[in-house]
Motif scaffolding. Structure first.
Motif, PDB file in Angstrom:
ATOM      1  N   ARG A 156      -9.360   2.841   1.160  1.00 22.38           N
ATOM      2  CA  ARG A 156      -8.949   2.805  -0.252  1.00 22.38           C
ATOM      3  C   ARG A 156     -10.101   3.195  -1.164  1.00 22.38           C
ATOM      4  N   TRP A 211      -5.539   9.554  -0.341  1.00 18.71           N
ATOM      5  CA  TRP A 211      -4.457   8.653  -0.746  1.00 18.71           C
ATOM      6  C   TRP A 211      -3.402   8.568   0.347  1.00 18.71           C
ATOM      7  N   LEU A 229       0.809  -1.210   0.000  1.00 19.20           N
ATOM      8  CA  LEU A 229       0.000   0.000   0.000  1.00 19.20           C
ATOM      9  C   LEU A 229       0.846   1.266   0.000  1.00 19.20           C
ATOM     10  N   LEU A 257      -3.758   6.213   3.244  1.00 19.79           N
ATOM     11  CA  LEU A 257      -3.505   4.789   3.012  1.00 19.79           C
ATOM     12  C   LEU A 257      -2.070   4.398   3.344  1.00 19.79           C
ATOM     13  N   THR A 280      -7.070   3.118  -7.730  1.00 19.17           N
ATOM     14  CA  THR A 280      -6.996   3.023  -6.277  1.00 19.17           C
ATOM     15  C   THR A 280      -8.073   2.119  -5.694  1.00 19.17           C
TER      16      THR A 280
END
Length: 229
Positions: free
Chosen positions: A89, A161, A5, A164, A220
């Motif tokens: 996500r 983002w 990730l 994550l 994503t």
């Protein structure tokens, strides 16, 4: 959180680069005003460059700070509840898709998301007046650090983002990479605002950038199984 990730810093840079036309609408005016406030004369270009770099350094520093704060919460939560990973996500992907739709001028739903940060900005925005007009790099830096909290859908999309990321440091670096991607347009706005605004107004450019942001969002989404490959 799984090592796969780790999000690509070059990809975050590219999101900033693609979405920088949106940044021009949010921050371009204040960036251009820094140049216009400077007296023309010997050393003007050096002073102009210093001011613009200081302002944008403050702006990017705020992005990194916000990402670090969010990552403190997200990494702790995911470590305790692993099922939150796919949810985060999905949220990050959806935010990028919504931002892409806005960039391409297909749907402006991102405006509703930008309202989330309005209460914070209402408290911070009066502080910006203390640094106007900007007289030196220190004031430009402080102004940039405040301006980094301006509600912005593109920033929120990239923060999704950053959330994550498996560590606070990597989340902050994701936003630094994003901020550096916005830097060329922001600097160009200060140096040549009219030319940049002309490009921003080109429908084909906005649709191309919006389409690519949508692709990033789809990439994503966890059920597509593409992230990390």
């Amino acid at each position: 959180m799984s090592p796969d990730l780790y999000l690509s810093y070059p990809s975050a840079f590219l999101i900033g680069l693609l979405g920088s036309t949106h940044c021009l609408g949010m921050c371009g005016g204040i960036s251009a005003s820094l140049s216009m406030a400077l007296p023309v004369g010997s050393g003007f270009r050096v002073r102009q460059t210093t001011m613009l770099l200081a302002f944008n350094a403050g702006r990017i520093a705020s992005y990194a700070l916000i990402a670090a704060l969010i990552a403190l919460l997200s990494t702790t939560a995911v470590n305790q509840w692993a099922e939150l990973g796919p949810i985060l996500r999905t949220l990050a992907g959806v935010l990028l898709i919504i931002m892409g739709l806005s960039m391409g001028q297909w749907w402006q739903g991102i405006r509703y998301i930008e309202r989330v940060g309005a209460p914070v900005w209402q408290r911070l925005s009066p502080l910006t007046r203390r640094f106007l007009p900007v007289q030196g790099p220190g004031q430009a830096l402080a102004l940039g650090m405040l301006w980094g909290w301006l509600p912005c859908g593109l920033i929120y999309s990239t923060l999704g983002w950053a959330a994550l990321q498996p560590t606070v440091g990597s989340a902050a670096l994701t936003m630094v990479s994003f901020g550096l991607g916005t830097l060329p347009s922001m600097l160009a706005t200060g140096f040549a605002a009219s030319q940049i605004q002309a490009l921003r107004g080109q429908s084909w450019f906005r649709k191309a950038a919006g389409g690519l942001l949508i692709l990033f969002g789809l990439w994503t989404l966890p059920w597509l199984g593409l992230i990390g490959h």
